[in-house]
Design a protein around this motif. Structure first.
Motif, PDB file in Angstrom:
ATOM      1  N   ILE A 169      43.574  29.623  13.468  1.00  0.00           N
ATOM      2  CA  ILE A 169      44.216  30.910  13.224  1.00  0.00           C
ATOM      3  C   ILE A 169      43.312  31.730  12.309  1.00  0.00           C
ATOM      4  CG2 ILE A 169      46.158  32.062  12.090  1.00  0.00           C
ATOM      5  CD1 ILE A 169      47.951  29.848  13.131  1.00  0.00           C
ATOM      6  N   ILE A 170      42.843  32.853  12.840  1.00  0.00           N
ATOM      7  CA  ILE A 170      41.908  33.675  12.072  1.00  0.00           C
ATOM      8  C   ILE A 170      42.596  34.919  11.497  1.00  0.00           C
ATOM      9  CG2 ILE A 170      39.884  32.828  13.292  1.00  0.00           C
ATOM     10  CD1 ILE A 170      40.838  36.292  14.147  1.00  0.00           C
ATOM     11  N   PHE A 171      43.836  35.154  11.903  1.00  0.00           N
ATOM     12  CA  PHE A 171      44.602  36.277  11.350  1.00  0.00           C
ATOM     13  C   PHE A 171      46.080  35.946  11.421  1.00  0.00           C
ATOM     14  CE2 PHE A 171      47.209  40.040  11.881  1.00  0.00           C
ATOM     15  CZ  PHE A 171      46.845  40.791  10.761  1.00  0.00           C
ATOM     16  N   SER A 172      46.811  36.325  10.370  1.00  0.00           N
ATOM     17  CA  SER A 172      48.253  36.099  10.329  1.00  0.00           C
ATOM     18  C   SER A 172      48.926  37.195   9.517  1.00  0.00           C
ATOM     19  CB  SER A 172      48.556  34.731   9.699  1.00  0.00           C
ATOM     20  OG  SER A 172      49.948  34.532   9.562  1.00  0.00           O
ATOM     21  N   THR A 173      50.040  37.712  10.021  1.00  0.00           N
ATOM     22  CA  THR A 173      50.842  38.624   9.218  1.00  0.00           C
ATOM     23  C   THR A 173      51.671  37.795   8.235  1.00  0.00           C
ATOM     24  OG1 THR A 173      52.638  38.578  10.855  1.00  0.00           O
ATOM     25  CG2 THR A 173      50.999  40.351  11.045  1.00  0.00           C
ATOM     26  N   PHE A 174      52.187  38.474   7.212  1.00  0.00           N
ATOM     27  CA  PHE A 174      53.028  37.806   6.230  1.00  0.00           C
ATOM     28  C   PHE A 174      54.349  38.562   6.097  1.00  0.00           C
ATOM     29  CE2 PHE A 174      48.721  36.545   5.175  1.00  0.00           C
ATOM     30  CZ  PHE A 174      48.864  35.177   4.971  1.00  0.00           C
ATOM     31  N   PRO A 175      55.451  37.829   5.934  1.00  0.00           N
ATOM     32  CA  PRO A 175      56.763  38.494   5.869  1.00  0.00           C
ATOM     33  C   PRO A 175      56.928  39.338   4.618  1.00  0.00           C
ATOM     34  CG  PRO A 175      56.981  36.146   5.400  1.00  0.00           C
ATOM     35  CD  PRO A 175      55.575  36.359   5.863  1.00  0.00           C
ATOM     36  N   GLN A 176      57.682  40.422   4.754  1.00  0.00           N
ATOM     37  CA  GLN A 176      58.054  41.265   3.623  1.00  0.00           C
ATOM     38  C   GLN A 176      59.516  40.968   3.283  1.00  0.00           C
ATOM     39  OE1 GLN A 176      57.311  44.947   5.801  1.00  0.00           O
ATOM     40  NE2 GLN A 176      55.846  45.531   4.213  1.00  0.00           N
ATOM     41  N   GLU A 177      59.788  40.664   2.031  1.00  0.00           N
ATOM     42  CA  GLU A 177      61.147  40.305   1.630  1.00  0.00           C
ATOM     43  C   GLU A 177      61.525  40.948   0.299  1.00  0.00           C
ATOM     44  OE1 GLU A 177      61.889  35.798   3.264  1.00  0.00           O
ATOM     45  OE2 GLU A 177      60.681  36.030   1.433  1.00  0.00           O
ATOM     46  N   HIS A 178      62.816  41.290   0.174  1.00  0.00           N
ATOM     47  CA  HIS A 178      63.366  41.682  -1.122  1.00  0.00           C
ATOM     48  C   HIS A 178      63.540  40.418  -1.971  1.00  0.00           C
ATOM     49  CE1 HIS A 178      64.178  45.767   0.204  1.00  0.00           C
ATOM     50  NE2 HIS A 178      64.695  45.263   1.311  1.00  0.00           N
ATOM     51  N   ASP A 209      40.293  35.134  22.606  1.00  0.00           N
ATOM     52  CA  ASP A 209      41.330  35.095  21.574  1.00  0.00           C
ATOM     53  C   ASP A 209      42.717  34.947  22.194  1.00  0.00           C
ATOM     54  OD1 ASP A 209      39.471  35.354  19.600  1.00  0.00           O
ATOM     55  OD2 ASP A 209      39.939  37.438  19.099  1.00  0.00           O
ATOM     56  N   ILE A 210      43.614  34.329  21.451  1.00  0.00           N
ATOM     57  CA  ILE A 210      45.008  34.177  21.858  1.00  0.00           C
ATOM     58  C   ILE A 210      45.872  34.811  20.777  1.00  0.00           C
ATOM     59  CG2 ILE A 210      46.885  32.552  22.345  1.00  0.00           C
ATOM     60  CD1 ILE A 210      44.735  30.546  23.256  1.00  0.00           C
ATOM     61  N   ILE A 211      46.799  35.680  21.183  1.00  0.00           N
ATOM     62  CA  ILE A 211      47.678  36.374  20.252  1.00  0.00           C
ATOM     63  C   ILE A 211      49.106  35.905  20.475  1.00  0.00           C
ATOM     64  CG2 ILE A 211      48.556  38.616  19.477  1.00  0.00           C
ATOM     65  CD1 ILE A 211      45.339  38.511  21.426  1.00  0.00           C
ATOM     66  N   VAL A 212      49.755  35.481  19.400  1.00  0.00           N
ATOM     67  CA  VAL A 212      51.151  35.045  19.464  1.00  0.00           C
ATOM     68  C   VAL A 212      51.972  35.970  18.580  1.00  0.00           C
ATOM     69  CG1 VAL A 212      52.784  33.171  19.032  1.00  0.00           C
ATOM     70  CG2 VAL A 212      50.467  32.641  19.830  1.00  0.00           C
ATOM     71  N   MET A 213      52.961  36.639  19.161  1.00  0.00           N
ATOM     72  CA  MET A 213      53.849  37.523  18.409  1.00  0.00           C
ATOM     73  C   MET A 213      55.279  37.079  18.641  1.00  0.00           C
ATOM     74  SD  MET A 213      54.655  41.601  18.906  1.00  0.00           S
ATOM     75  CE  MET A 213      53.264  42.320  18.056  1.00  0.00           C
ATOM     76  N   GLY A 214      56.114  37.140  17.606  1.00  0.00           N
ATOM     77  CA  GLY A 214      57.499  36.732  17.799  1.00  0.00           C
ATOM     78  C   GLY A 214      58.397  37.135  16.655  1.00  0.00           C
ATOM     79  N   SER A 215      59.687  36.887  16.845  1.00  0.00           N
ATOM     80  CA  SER A 215      60.673  37.101  15.798  1.00  0.00           C
ATOM     81  C   SER A 215      60.613  35.933  14.818  1.00  0.00           C
ATOM     82  CB  SER A 215      62.072  37.215  16.412  1.00  0.00           C
ATOM     83  OG  SER A 215      62.409  36.005  17.079  1.00  0.00           O
ATOM     84  N   ASP A 216      61.358  36.042  13.712  1.00  0.00           N
ATOM     85  CA  ASP A 216      61.335  34.968  12.725  1.00  0.00           C
ATOM     86  C   ASP A 216      61.905  33.673  13.275  1.00  0.00           C
ATOM     87  OD1 ASP A 216      63.946  35.978  12.810  1.00  0.00           O
ATOM     88  OD2 ASP A 216      64.348  35.439  10.733  1.00  0.00           O
ATOM     89  N   GLY A 217      62.690  33.760  14.356  1.00  0.00           N
ATOM     90  CA  GLY A 217      63.211  32.555  14.988  1.00  0.00           C
ATOM     91  C   GLY A 217      62.112  31.643  15.498  1.00  0.00           C
ATOM     92  N   LEU A 218      60.947  32.210  15.784  1.00  0.00           N
ATOM     93  CA  LEU A 218      59.798  31.401  16.183  1.00  0.00           C
ATOM     94  C   LEU A 218      59.119  30.792  14.963  1.00  0.00           C
ATOM     95  CD1 LEU A 218      57.752  30.481  18.409  1.00  0.00           C
ATOM     96  CD2 LEU A 218      56.454  32.543  17.833  1.00  0.00           C
ATOM     97  N   PHE A 219      58.715  31.645  14.034  1.00  0.00           N
ATOM     98  CA  PHE A 219      57.884  31.176  12.922  1.00  0.00           C
ATOM     99  C   PHE A 219      58.663  30.408  11.855  1.00  0.00           C
ATOM    100  CE2 PHE A 219      55.716  34.921  14.723  1.00  0.00           C
ATOM    101  CZ  PHE A 219      54.544  34.299  15.134  1.00  0.00           C
ATOM    102  N   ASP A 220      59.996  30.571  11.803  1.00  0.00           N
ATOM    103  CA  ASP A 220      60.806  29.781  10.871  1.00  0.00           C
ATOM    104  C   ASP A 220      60.976  28.343  11.342  1.00  0.00           C
ATOM    105  OD1 ASP A 220      61.186  31.792   9.059  1.00  0.00           O
ATOM    106  OD2 ASP A 220      63.196  32.331   9.738  1.00  0.00           O
ATOM    107  N   ASN A 221      60.730  28.103  12.625  1.00  0.00           N
ATOM    108  CA  ASN A 221      61.049  26.800  13.204  1.00  0.00           C
ATOM    109  C   ASN A 221      59.869  26.056  13.810  1.00  0.00           C
ATOM    110  OD1 ASN A 221      64.063  26.484  12.964  1.00  0.00           O
ATOM    111  ND2 ASN A 221      63.978  28.497  13.939  1.00  0.00           N
ATOM    112  N   ILE A 222      58.671  26.624  13.696  1.00  0.00           N
ATOM    113  CA  ILE A 222      57.514  25.956  14.262  1.00  0.00           C
ATOM    114  C   ILE A 222      56.300  26.234  13.372  1.00  0.00           C
ATOM    115  CG2 ILE A 222      56.962  27.910  15.789  1.00  0.00           C
ATOM    116  CD1 ILE A 222      56.065  25.858  17.872  1.00  0.00           C
ATOM    117  N   PHE A 223      55.558  25.187  13.051  1.00  0.00           N
ATOM    118  CA  PHE A 223      54.400  25.325  12.176  1.00  0.00           C
ATOM    119  C   PHE A 223      53.202  25.879  12.953  1.00  0.00           C
ATOM    120  CE2 PHE A 223      56.936  22.145   9.939  1.00  0.00           C
ATOM    121  CZ  PHE A 223      56.845  22.587   8.623  1.00  0.00           C
TER     122      PHE A 223
END
Length: 307
Positions: A169-178, A209-223
């Protein structure tokens, strides 16, 4: 190595809008520059394209109404993709959380080619949000691919995107939270986040390159390591998207799985009582969520000659 020439986009409509449906759904298409016969010249330019696979798995309790996530895929320019995750807390006020996310994505799809947007994901987000009249809120991510290979991303909340290159993984977004489990969100309410709060990013894509985009339901449940491992097993993007979404869903129903979400909860101070810790018990799943996944695989170069 020979450079493959990708055929023009097979999408019959310039934009396609989706929300979750009663059944699991997947879709695949290839986006490429419009067809033309290049003339001989002294200048050669590389353009990029990719194939798209998607899969939606609604929350089991929300199947009848089609879930609360929505997304759209467009072949405009180099390609545009977006995901909106409706905030479920609105159901406590008798508001359907899916209405806001669906309308937001519908307007985003409509404004893709708008002159004012000028292929800027943050401006697209602004115009779509301003046009949305439904009550509710949603976390949102929008990505726009330029023909030169630059992927521009605007993100509000905890939807996510990963770029995988040669097994890393060469790029990753990070969640924004209060605060924990309370992400930034676009809302119908006056007091909320706006396009100004979006995290803006860009990454230069290359062939393969491979791009994976998803809702938090993906990234909260899979490493991330599982994402890399899973996508390496498939050549077909639709099958890879289905496999990833299914793995995330299966993890979310496994009370013994130590998910990214439960791991993060422990680091934030949420854990089992001390007497359970003494017994070796720790906070683990379940975190049952709706899973929306857009998988963009095998970015390819198209070489054209220009005068």
């Amino acid at each position: 190595m020979a450079v493959p020439i990708i055929r023009p986009c097979s999408i019959s409509l310039s934009h396609r809008l989706f929300s979750a449906w009663p059944k699991k759904r997947n879709w695949v298409s290839c986006c490429a520059p419009s067809e033309s016969t290049p003339a001989r010249s002294e200048v050669q330019r590389s353009e990029v394209s990719f194939c798209i696979g998607t899969h939606l798995i609604p929350h089991p309790k929300k199947v009848d109404k089609g879930g609360e996530d929505a997304f759209f895929v467009s072949s405009y320019n180099g390609g545009v993709i977006a995901v909106a995750d409706g905030v479920s807390g609105w159901a406590e006020q008798n508001v359907d959380p899916s209405l806001f996310s669906r309308e937001l994505m519908a307007h985003a799809s409509d404004f893709v080619g708008d002159e004012e947007v000028n292929y800027d994901p943050q401006i697209l987000m602004r115009k779509a949000h301003a046009a949305t009249s439904s009550r509710g809120s949603a976390t949102v991510i929008v990505a726009m691919l330029e023909r030169n290979g630059t992927l521009k991303i605007a993100n509000v909340g905890d939807c996510g995107l990963r770029v995988i290159r040669k097994g890393q993984i060469i790029f990753s977004t990070f969640p924004q939270e209060h605060y924990f489990d309370c992400p930034y969100q676009l809302s119908s309410e006056v007091v909320s986040q706006t396009y100004i709060d979006a995290t803006m990013s860009s990454v230069q894509l290359i062939e393969g390159d491979i791009i994976v985009m998803g809702s938090d339901g993906l990234f909260d449940n899979i490493f991330d390591s599982e994402i890399i491992s899973m996508v390496s097993k498939y050549n077909d993007v639709a099958e890879a998207a289905k496999a990833l979404a299914s793995l995330a869903h299966n993890h979310s129903t496994d009370s013994g799985f130590d998910s990214p979400y439960s791991s993060e909860a422990r680091t934030r101070g949420y854990d089992v009582p001390w007497w359970k810790k003494i017994a070796g018990i720790k906070l683990t799943g379940m975190f049952l969520e709706e899973v929306t996944l857009l998988l963009f695989s095998h970015v390819s170069s198209v070489y054209k000659d220009f005068k």
